[in-house]
Scaffold this motif. Structure first.
Motif, PDB file in Angstrom:
ATOM      1  N   ALA A  89      57.582 -39.466  43.297  1.00  0.00           N
ATOM      2  CA  ALA A  89      56.835 -39.767  42.063  1.00  0.00           C
ATOM      3  C   ALA A  89      55.498 -39.038  42.044  1.00  0.00           C
ATOM      4  CB  ALA A  89      56.625 -41.268  41.936  1.00  0.00           C
ATOM      5  N   ALA A  90      54.811 -39.008  43.181  1.00  0.00           N
ATOM      6  CA  ALA A  90      53.532 -38.309  43.250  1.00  0.00           C
ATOM      7  C   ALA A  90      53.717 -36.813  43.045  1.00  0.00           C
ATOM      8  CB  ALA A  90      52.864 -38.586  44.595  1.00  0.00           C
ATOM      9  N   ALA A  91      54.755 -36.245  43.654  1.00  0.00           N
ATOM     10  CA  ALA A  91      55.005 -34.810  43.508  1.00  0.00           C
ATOM     11  C   ALA A  91      55.337 -34.455  42.066  1.00  0.00           C
ATOM     12  CB  ALA A  91      56.147 -34.387  44.432  1.00  0.00           C
ATOM     13  N   GLU A  92      56.144 -35.265  41.414  1.00  0.00           N
ATOM     14  CA  GLU A  92      56.478 -34.991  40.009  1.00  0.00           C
ATOM     15  C   GLU A  92      55.221 -35.012  39.149  1.00  0.00           C
ATOM     16  OE1 GLU A  92      59.549 -37.567  38.671  1.00  0.00           O
ATOM     17  OE2 GLU A  92      61.103 -36.604  39.889  1.00  0.00           O
ATOM     18  N   ARG A  93      54.307 -35.935  39.441  1.00  0.00           N
ATOM     19  CA  ARG A  93      53.054 -35.999  38.668  1.00  0.00           C
ATOM     20  C   ARG A  93      52.221 -34.739  38.897  1.00  0.00           C
ATOM     21  NH1 ARG A  93      48.893 -38.024  41.001  1.00  0.00           N
ATOM     22  NH2 ARG A  93      50.141 -39.499  42.244  1.00  0.00           N
ATOM     23  N   LEU A  94      52.133 -34.272  40.150  1.00  0.00           N
ATOM     24  CA  LEU A  94      51.356 -33.080  40.447  1.00  0.00           C
ATOM     25  C   LEU A  94      52.004 -31.827  39.864  1.00  0.00           C
ATOM     26  CD1 LEU A  94      50.464 -33.867  44.172  1.00  0.00           C
ATOM     27  CD2 LEU A  94      48.930 -33.991  42.198  1.00  0.00           C
ATOM     28  N   LEU A  95      53.320 -31.753  39.936  1.00  0.00           N
ATOM     29  CA  LEU A  95      54.021 -30.577  39.425  1.00  0.00           C
ATOM     30  C   LEU A  95      54.057 -30.546  37.905  1.00  0.00           C
ATOM     31  CD1 LEU A  95      56.841 -30.570  42.082  1.00  0.00           C
ATOM     32  CD2 LEU A  95      55.289 -28.657  41.657  1.00  0.00           C
ATOM     33  N   ALA A  96      53.816 -31.670  37.282  1.00  0.00           N
ATOM     34  CA  ALA A  96      53.720 -31.680  35.819  1.00  0.00           C
ATOM     35  C   ALA A  96      52.529 -30.838  35.347  1.00  0.00           C
ATOM     36  CB  ALA A  96      53.611 -33.108  35.305  1.00  0.00           C
ATOM     37  N   GLU A  97      51.559 -30.608  36.246  1.00  0.00           N
ATOM     38  CA  GLU A  97      50.415 -29.746  35.913  1.00  0.00           C
ATOM     39  C   GLU A  97      50.841 -28.283  35.819  1.00  0.00           C
ATOM     40  OE1 GLU A  97      47.805 -30.291  39.161  1.00  0.00           O
ATOM     41  OE2 GLU A  97      47.440 -32.426  38.772  1.00  0.00           O
ATOM     42  N   GLY A  98      51.897 -27.921  36.554  1.00  0.00           N
ATOM     43  CA  GLY A  98      52.354 -26.543  36.600  1.00  0.00           C
ATOM     44  C   GLY A  98      52.938 -26.244  37.964  1.00  0.00           C
ATOM     45  N   PRO A  99      53.475 -25.034  38.185  1.00  0.00           N
ATOM     46  CA  PRO A  99      54.094 -24.672  39.462  1.00  0.00           C
ATOM     47  C   PRO A  99      53.100 -24.733  40.622  1.00  0.00           C
ATOM     48  CG  PRO A  99      54.705 -23.124  37.748  1.00  0.00           C
ATOM     49  CD  PRO A  99      53.616 -23.965  37.180  1.00  0.00           C
ATOM     50  N   HIS A 100      53.591 -25.110  41.793  1.00  0.00           N
ATOM     51  CA  HIS A 100      52.810 -25.138  43.027  1.00  0.00           C
ATOM     52  C   HIS A 100      53.657 -24.579  44.169  1.00  0.00           C
ATOM     53  CE1 HIS A 100      50.428 -28.065  40.764  1.00  0.00           C
ATOM     54  NE2 HIS A 100      49.517 -28.077  41.721  1.00  0.00           N
ATOM     55  N   THR A 101      53.002 -23.888  45.089  1.00  0.00           N
ATOM     56  CA  THR A 101      53.659 -23.604  46.354  1.00  0.00           C
ATOM     57  C   THR A 101      53.563 -24.864  47.208  1.00  0.00           C
ATOM     58  OG1 THR A 101      51.676 -22.853  47.520  1.00  0.00           O
ATOM     59  CG2 THR A 101      52.883 -21.197  46.215  1.00  0.00           C
ATOM     60  N   PHE A 102      54.380 -24.925  48.261  1.00  0.00           N
ATOM     61  CA  PHE A 102      54.293 -26.109  49.119  1.00  0.00           C
ATOM     62  C   PHE A 102      53.002 -26.122  49.931  1.00  0.00           C
ATOM     63  CE2 PHE A 102      58.516 -27.048  47.820  1.00  0.00           C
ATOM     64  CZ  PHE A 102      58.643 -28.415  48.016  1.00  0.00           C
ATOM     65  N   ASN A 103      52.421 -24.966  50.184  1.00  0.00           N
ATOM     66  CA  ASN A 103      51.127 -24.940  50.858  1.00  0.00           C
ATOM     67  C   ASN A 103      50.021 -25.483  49.958  1.00  0.00           C
ATOM     68  OD1 ASN A 103      51.925 -24.000  53.364  1.00  0.00           O
ATOM     69  ND2 ASN A 103      51.730 -21.846  52.787  1.00  0.00           N
ATOM     70  N   GLU A 104      50.218 -25.415  48.656  1.00  0.00           N
ATOM     71  CA  GLU A 104      49.281 -26.036  47.719  1.00  0.00           C
ATOM     72  C   GLU A 104      49.569 -27.529  47.540  1.00  0.00           C
ATOM     73  OE1 GLU A 104      48.700 -22.084  44.828  1.00  0.00           O
ATOM     74  OE2 GLU A 104      50.176 -23.651  44.334  1.00  0.00           O
ATOM     75  N   LEU A 105      50.843 -27.870  47.563  1.00  0.00           N
ATOM     76  CA  LEU A 105      51.251 -29.243  47.253  1.00  0.00           C
ATOM     77  C   LEU A 105      51.003 -30.194  48.426  1.00  0.00           C
ATOM     78  CD1 LEU A 105      52.580 -30.777  44.892  1.00  0.00           C
ATOM     79  CD2 LEU A 105      54.792 -30.305  45.949  1.00  0.00           C
ATOM     80  N   ARG A 106      51.283 -29.750  49.655  1.00  0.00           N
ATOM     81  CA  ARG A 106      51.192 -30.660  50.797  1.00  0.00           C
ATOM     82  C   ARG A 106      49.802 -31.254  50.992  1.00  0.00           C
ATOM     83  NH1 ARG A 106      55.365 -27.364  53.363  1.00  0.00           N
ATOM     84  NH2 ARG A 106      53.760 -25.871  53.949  1.00  0.00           N
ATOM     85  N   PRO A 107      48.698 -30.460  50.922  1.00  0.00           N
ATOM     86  CA  PRO A 107      47.375 -31.077  51.108  1.00  0.00           C
ATOM     87  C   PRO A 107      47.069 -32.151  50.070  1.00  0.00           C
ATOM     88  CG  PRO A 107      47.238 -28.687  51.288  1.00  0.00           C
ATOM     89  CD  PRO A 107      48.601 -29.006  50.778  1.00  0.00           C
TER      90      PRO A 107
END
Length: 351
Positions: free
Chosen positions: A114-132
């Motif tokens: 759920a948290a990842a879907e909320r963050l990715l709703a902002e736009g594409p992310h690499t996993f190095n951007e998403l994990r922190p």
């Protein structure tokens, strides 16, 4: 009863390795029920060997248009599939993917997803951007476990770029913008698999998909399927109208990339790969080497070595084959894979 050579020719026909397909790139990916795409380059080479007049820009364009997508699918690995197949098959794979995610029991998968879907709703992310950013919300959690949970639990697609093979080493992921099927049909998946890989056993299909319980599904479809037997007495299922050429139909030389579907689509690979050579193709760390077929069966492995402006195709044969029989197809592959090389050559290791 199907002989080994008849089984070989039937599989090659479905995989467009007897004659190259005359249609477009999306059509052949659909007919193959997807292509393994753990690395960016192999789908290009796999399509080149199966599709008539395939051009690199054909796949670039289909990825940019999202007609084709690169996503986590069968066996919890990356595949190139049509957008329609992503929508239909991804829901069927949820149990497999959720089971894979459970290797990290300390993670609350639903909350992370759920948290990842909320963050990715902002736009594409690499996993190095998403994990922190996920670590902020889940302090103390192992960062790799958070990333793995997202890959398995959230339907994502990789964002193509203008790189030669469409994806850089560190790719961005995005929400697909594709509505997943509300009532996916497992029998459709069975039929699509048989069309691309049949005739096959339930164990073959389970190996390809990563799903379990498919023997019961196949048994429930007996009245609609052809039931055959191989030389060892094993029961094989197939579509009634699917092509099954004679075993003496000529099979041209074909070069297959690393991780090709033909090496990964069956529990028993002897229809294309002799058991004594399996260890030379599938390494201990589960890498599947690039291979070439002679008379329909794996005759060796290959690799490209690039030095400056020179490109060389190195063959490691399992069985003796004249270089002349391989040269035309080998040099055509090298020209496609290394178009900017000023000099190209072919070398047989150990000769």
């Amino acid at each position: 009863m199907l002989t080994l050579r008849e089984l070989n020719r039937a599989t090659l026909a479905r995989q467009h390795l007897l004659r190259r397909h005359q249609g477009g790139v999306a059509a052949v990916v659909h007919r193959l029920a997807g292509l393994q795409a753990q690395e960016p380059r192999p789908p290009y080479l796999g399509l080149w060997t199966r599709l008539d007049r395939f051009a690199r820009d054909d796949l670039h364009a289909a990825l940019r248009a999202r007609t084709l997508v690169r996503a986590t699918m069968m066996r919890a690995t990356l595949h190139l599939v049509t957008a329609a197949d992503f929508a239909e098959f991804r829901p069927l794979l949820r149990p497999l993917l959720a089971g894979a995610a459970r290797r990290f029991p300390e993670v609350d998968f639903a909350a992370v997803a759920a948290a990842a879907e909320r963050l990715l709703a902002e736009g594409p992310h690499t996993f190095n951007e998403l994990r922190p950013r996920l670590e902020v919300e889940f302090p103390g959690a192992y960062d790799r476990a958070l990333g793995y949970a997202v890959r398995m639990m959230v339907p994502l697609i990789m964002v193509p770029t203008e790189d030669r093979w469409s994806f850089p080493r560190e790719s961005a992921f995005a929400l697909p913008g594709i509505e997943l099927a509300a009532e996916p049909d497992i029998e459709t998946l069975v039929e699509r698999y048989l069309a691309a890989f049949g005739p096959a056993t339930a164990a073959d299909m389970q190996t390809w998909s990563g799903l379990s319980g498919l023997k019961a599904v196949l048994n429930g479809m007996r009245d609609r399927l052809e039931v055959l037997v191989d030389e060892r007495g094993r029961e094989l299922f197939d579509l009634p109208e699917a092509p099954r050429p004679e075993g003496d139909v000529p099979a041209p030389v074909r070069f297959l990339p690393d991780f090709d579907n033909l090496m990964l689509g069956h529990a028993d690979r002897t229809r294309v790969l002799a058991e004594e050579h399996r260890g030379e193709v599938v390494t201990k760390n589960l890498r599947v080497r690039a291979t070439y077929l002679v008379d329909g069966f794996v005759a060796g492995t290959w690799q490209i070595r690039r030095t400056g402006r020179k490109a060389k195709l190195l063959l490691t044969p399992f069985i003796p084959v004249s270089t002349e029989a391989l040269e035309e197809e080998a040099m055509a592959l090298l020209a496609f894979a290394e178009p900017d090389a000023e000099a190209r050559s072919l070398e047989v290791m150990g000769s």
